[in-house]
Design a protein around this motif. Structure first.
Motif, PDB file in Angstrom:
ATOM      1  N   ARG D 205       0.845  -1.209   0.000  1.00  0.00           N
ATOM      2  CA  ARG D 205       0.000   0.000   0.000  1.00  0.00           C
ATOM      3  C   ARG D 205       0.879   1.258   0.000  1.00  0.00           C
ATOM      4  O   ARG D 205       0.660   2.193  -0.775  1.00  0.00           O
ATOM      5  N   LEU D 208       2.603   1.998  -3.378  1.00  0.00           N
ATOM      6  CA  LEU D 208       1.686   2.572  -4.352  1.00  0.00           C
ATOM      7  C   LEU D 208       1.383   4.038  -4.003  1.00  0.00           C
ATOM      8  O   LEU D 208       1.370   4.916  -4.883  1.00  0.00           O
ATOM      9  N   ALA D 209       1.178   4.293  -2.711  1.00  0.00           N
ATOM     10  CA  ALA D 209       0.870   5.664  -2.284  1.00  0.00           C
ATOM     11  C   ALA D 209       2.047   6.582  -2.577  1.00  0.00           C
ATOM     12  O   ALA D 209       1.860   7.727  -3.019  1.00  0.00           O
ATOM     13  N   ASN D 212       2.148   7.419  -6.187  1.00  0.00           N
ATOM     14  CA  ASN D 212       1.087   8.388  -6.460  1.00  0.00           C
ATOM     15  C   ASN D 212       1.509   9.789  -6.051  1.00  0.00           C
ATOM     16  O   ASN D 212       1.249  10.766  -6.767  1.00  0.00           O
TER      17      ASN D 212
ATOM     18  N   ASP E 103      -4.466  13.529  -3.350  1.00  0.00           N
ATOM     19  CA  ASP E 103      -3.520  12.447  -3.515  1.00  0.00           C
ATOM     20  C   ASP E 103      -3.909  11.280  -2.603  1.00  0.00           C
ATOM     21  O   ASP E 103      -3.925  10.109  -3.016  1.00  0.00           O
ATOM     22  N   SER E 107      -5.076   7.584  -3.677  1.00  0.00           N
ATOM     23  CA  SER E 107      -4.337   6.408  -3.230  1.00  0.00           C
ATOM     24  C   SER E 107      -5.225   5.416  -2.506  1.00  0.00           C
ATOM     25  O   SER E 107      -5.128   4.207  -2.717  1.00  0.00           O
ATOM     26  N   GLN E 110      -7.649   3.661  -4.919  1.00  0.00           N
ATOM     27  CA  GLN E 110      -6.919   2.676  -5.713  1.00  0.00           C
ATOM     28  C   GLN E 110      -6.569   1.473  -4.856  1.00  0.00           C
ATOM     29  O   GLN E 110      -6.633   0.331  -5.298  1.00  0.00           O
ATOM     30  N   ASP E 111      -6.243   1.745  -3.583  1.00  0.00           N
ATOM     31  CA  ASP E 111      -5.855   0.663  -2.707  1.00  0.00           C
ATOM     32  C   ASP E 111      -7.017  -0.253  -2.397  1.00  0.00           C
ATOM     33  O   ASP E 111      -6.856  -1.474  -2.299  1.00  0.00           O
ATOM     34  N   ARG E 114      -7.137  -2.453  -5.279  1.00  0.00           N
ATOM     35  CA  ARG E 114      -6.064  -3.456  -5.234  1.00  0.00           C
ATOM     36  C   ARG E 114      -6.404  -4.577  -4.258  1.00  0.00           C
ATOM     37  O   ARG E 114      -6.253  -5.763  -4.564  1.00  0.00           O
TER      38      ARG E 114
END
Lengths: 310, 310, 310, 310, 310
Positions: D205, D208-209, D212, E103, E107, E110-111, E114
């Motif tokens: 996580r 990915l953050a 971003n 942001d 994130s 999106q998480d 995922r």
């Protein structure tokens, strides 16, 4: 004491102190920066320079070099003020960070109390009460460590005498209290879910980390190079001032220099004073107030515990 | 050493150093920025310019272009001082961030010790003792990595000789100690709840992340463009100064330029010096003190462990 | 009220208020800093100085000392403005931190509601409803503590009368509501996984910590030394102004001094006003609006709960 | 490359570069801001203005309007420099935030490797090795996304060719690698406690953050209004300079303007250059160095894994 | 749109826009601050003052009071510029904080996607697909709430029509989507370990908290006292300018005043414009771009899900 400070400042719930506060704070003496020795020396120096120039140098008012000094002094001044502003900012940031850390210590102690009452007490009142007692002890011990004394008398009504005596002898008191709390939580862990146990352990971790951070602020001053360089130029710059003012202001130059000197030396003095704010000075953090507020709040939890018991 | 620094600074528990400190720090030589070579070159340049103008240019005091130079110099000066203040701020922020990271390393190492005593020891004393030993090793290894040497002799009494030898040979020492700690925690995990295991693993993660962040500060300097541009204009600006002062101050211009030059070059020099604060300079972070304090604190935990055993 | 503030400011969804707002805010009276007493005293002082100099001192326009005063005044002014800018910045930072803390209180209260509906309600509607009610109570109680009054009448429709009465009597109200929430979560924990229980408990911890931080901002003002030193020099500096302006501007000096005085005294006044922003002043945080928005949002969750029940 | 940068800067472990570095950085050409086109145009403009005034306007040295221009230019200058300082600060903050984000990416990748070796490997070596390989892949993929190219050749020795080919074709590469890692962790979850599984998932996580957030810095420049307004006034202010200097400095005005122009244009140029620091410029972040360091460190973990296997 | 912004700015992967960008941004009209009404009024005022003085006051060039005005104007100016710089900084901080919050929203959405693909899909594809759909819906709903409109047409292909209609009617849309997501996660929790479930729930908590923080920025402007006080003095200061310049520059004073007026009014205008950056202005945050990027990225996850299904 903070109570005193609030009363003095006359801050009501509107958050806006009245005119009284305005005039009060203008004339306040406690808390005002008073760099007495440096001021006296500086004024003596100004008197010396001004009198010598007036009485021994005939045409002192027309020396072109003296008049031209104004340009480098103003140039250096700008640079000096920016450096002073940087000093003030970083000192205040340290002071405020110290306050935030104590906020964290208070919150985590109180939280250990809350969890003891809410989660441990329904299963084991005795253990909950002990956790609360040691949660009260932690901030008091932390304060004594930061102030470099071993006076734990505030804890007399909270902990048994032999525990206090044992603590007083130890070097690393705060880590021993943390260990004690860890062991109590470990005992309590049979009654709790792992996640709740872990949360309580996290609070102990946080308490220890916050005290470590306070020690960081206390032990690590702003890089000596800045302090030394700033002081050297403050003194140099102030030393040039009487030469500039004497040609146009004659004896008044002494007064003007004294005023400017007081502003700048006082400004720098505050920076030094609040850099390590865990002491008992008027401008230090109200640690006694914070721990005593916390005391009251955690004693309420203890009462709550005993009430339920009845 | 930090102990020395505190003693020198005469800081008592009130957090307010006395007058003595004032005068001491005014005259301090250690810690003072001393850009000797640049200063010598600059003074030589000033002497050259001033003497040439005075002796070779007849009416140098009346050249209108020289007098008019004051305007661009003051304009550039303002911009230069703001750039210098920015430089100082960002260097200090890096220095203070480095200090915070070491605060984090110390807290996490100590916390691994606390958890070993509080949670692992009741089930497996041997394992707890090993975790504490490697928790002591981590900051020492981290220090050796940041300072670029492989001297781990501080660990002689803590780890077996073959482990130290193995560590010294390795490239990425800190990640190997972290892996060692992970494996010890994994062994301990049979005695612990998953949440507590995870908390200990989190501390290891944090240790590794903090060292990575220290490496970031060490390896990544402020964008070279700023350093280069700032230096170029500092030199240019200082180079213009003697032309301005010579017409009104004659030979005194050299002294005035030297003073201004020392202030600004010293100011910039401090910025460079504290930008990567993990060395052994006087203005660097007191890493030796931090690791040795931690050492003492964790050894107390080891003692505590052995005491229980008896 | 915030609603009023938005309407007044004419901010549309584009985030860019129109010209109307420009002229409106130019003439706004509410919210404008008005240090009336200090202003009146200062203007009286200026009139006195100017008239005395003009009528009693014959050649006041040619006194060289008066003209030379401009240099120290400008020098001091730069230092004073940097100090004022520092004051403004730190006050605003406290104001904005207070706003963020209330953001946190609102988010955590709302989140307790969300978790009650999403996780607790499927197993025990009654309990979920009670958790939501006490989540609504927390911010209202926090507001009453920060404002120093005991008026909890907003909660009449939410909590039973005897609970409100009990709360009103207590000293440390916010920690009692937190304890109540902890006990409700402990009751709910039989239906929940440990991790979810722990998340809810974390929200309670966060609520308590946020209120503690608000108390920190409220109780700890900026170090008194700064306030006192800044005020003393502001007054001194303003006191010098009429002497400077009188020689060239005669009676106009009074007007010019009044304008400069208003700018600087007002500037400083704002710093004082927003330093502790939890009151009911026009420039304080819109706490009533925040709690009432939260109220609405949590009542929607209660409705949602009852809808499901049908 | 960062290695180059360190070598060039001659930084030893004392953290204080020597005199050599001082003179080196004074003359550095790489990394220096060089706004060539704007500089040429500005110098041409200055030459034009100065020559026209000198040759076509007879009494150009006595025009009172030209001399009076100095006041608005200095007034505007102060405002312009504060705006430039703000620009510099915010650009540098973005640059440093980018560096911190990459610090986070490196730490989290390394941590996934550490957990794979420490927790997964004792149960399933194959899976651990695969997790490490994809942990290596993530930063490389992130770099390629931020630089807008699809070159993943660094991964040839790490991932099978078909995986690299599949990745190269995809649009949102980083989220696909994250998904791959999630699936590997899900496979590993049968061997791990839920808390450890969750910690590994948290690292994914976080990766990915962080990417971003890098995209945020890359895509969102400082509000165009600031850039546009700052540039317009920089140009206007520089355009006024030759008019001011020509009357007292004649032809020297061109040189003085060129110098001031270079300082300010260069200053602004750096702000633009480091605002989006993920490219391959000299002042950009050393991403290649960061990923290659990480590569080495994670390969050591792979070796460790294979060693154990033997 | 951000795409447009990047294309316009000509930023290549080197992160350093070329000369073309330099000249483009110099002449840009979109995005430039244009406080038209205040500018027109100010110019009219300047014309009036200058013409009146020139034509009606005979010896206007020799009035000593007019000339002396320069001192208070420069003094006030310094204070005004520092206040303006403070305004600019705090507005930009809010703008950048808003960007960071979005942001975070991106994130976390999106998480959730995922985790749905990685953890939920192996057990229940249908549920995973629904979680992804609602994760897409959240940012779109958040955007519509922040912009104060109810247009959710972007979601037509994602959610069934009746859900969109239900959402459009609601007041507190974002908290309803969060509740929906909570319920889906609660359904999924039977397939997941508690820790993973909790992680997903944490993402929902974070989404809600981020939107609350955006609302904070939108609803709470900088304390009105600052805006009002700053504006009053900006107007006053600008009002004094023509008096100063008229004596030495005659008609040129109008031009000079207009230029300075434009710089300062524009400067202040930007501060107002970016303070609440969630609208559709040119200098607002590219929310449409952020949500559409996220859309694409989450649709890829949906595709991935369907691919696996085949």
């Amino acid at each position: 004491l903070n109570i005193v400070r609030i009363r003095e400042s006359g801050r009501s719930c509107t958050g806006h102190p009245g005119s009284k506060y305005w005039f009060y704070s203008l004339c306040a003496i406690r808390g005002r920066p008073l760099p007495i020795m440096p001021m006296l020396i500086y004024i003596a120096y100004c008197v010396l320079v001004v009198e010598l120039l007036i009485h021994k140098v005939p045409g002192y008012g027309d020396i072109i070099e003296l008049k031209a000094l104004i340009v480098p002094v103003q140039t250096l001044g700008l640079s000096l003020f920016l450096l002073l502003a940087f000093r003030t900012n970083s000192s205040y940031d340290r002071w405020w960070e110290g306050r935030k850390l104590w906020d964290g210590i208070a919150s985590k102690s109180q939280d250990l109390g809350r969890m003891a009452v809410g989660w441990v007490a329904p299963k084991d009142k005795q253990l909950a009460s002990e956790i609360i007692r040691w949660s009260i002890a932690f901030p008091v011990v932390a304060k004594s460590v930061l102030r470099g004394h071993g006076d734990l008398s505030e804890l007399v009504s909270i902990l048994p005498a032999h525990e206090i005596a044992a603590l007083t002898k130890m070097g690393n008191r705060q880590s021993m209290v943390a260990l004690k709390l860890t062991r109590l939580i470990q005992k309590a862990s049979v009654h709790l879910t792992p996640a709740i146990t872990n949360s309580m352990d996290n609070s102990v971790r946080g308490l220890l980390a916050d005290v470590n951070s306070c020690m960081r602020i206390f032990q690590t001053s702003i890089p000596l190079a800045y302090i030394v360089h700033l002081r050297a130029f403050l003194v140099l710059w102030l030393g040039l001032l009487p030469f500039i003012f004497v040609s146009s202001m004659r004896h008044w130059a002494i007064l003007v220099c004294a005023v400017i000197g007081y502003e700048l030396l006082g400004f720098e003095d505050i920076g030094v004073e609040i850099e390590a704010p865990f002491g008992v000075d008027y401008n230090d953090l109200p640690l006694d107030q914070i721990t005593s507020d916390l005391f009251t709040s955690l004693l309420e939890y203890l009462d709550e515990l005993n009430q339920d018991e009845d």
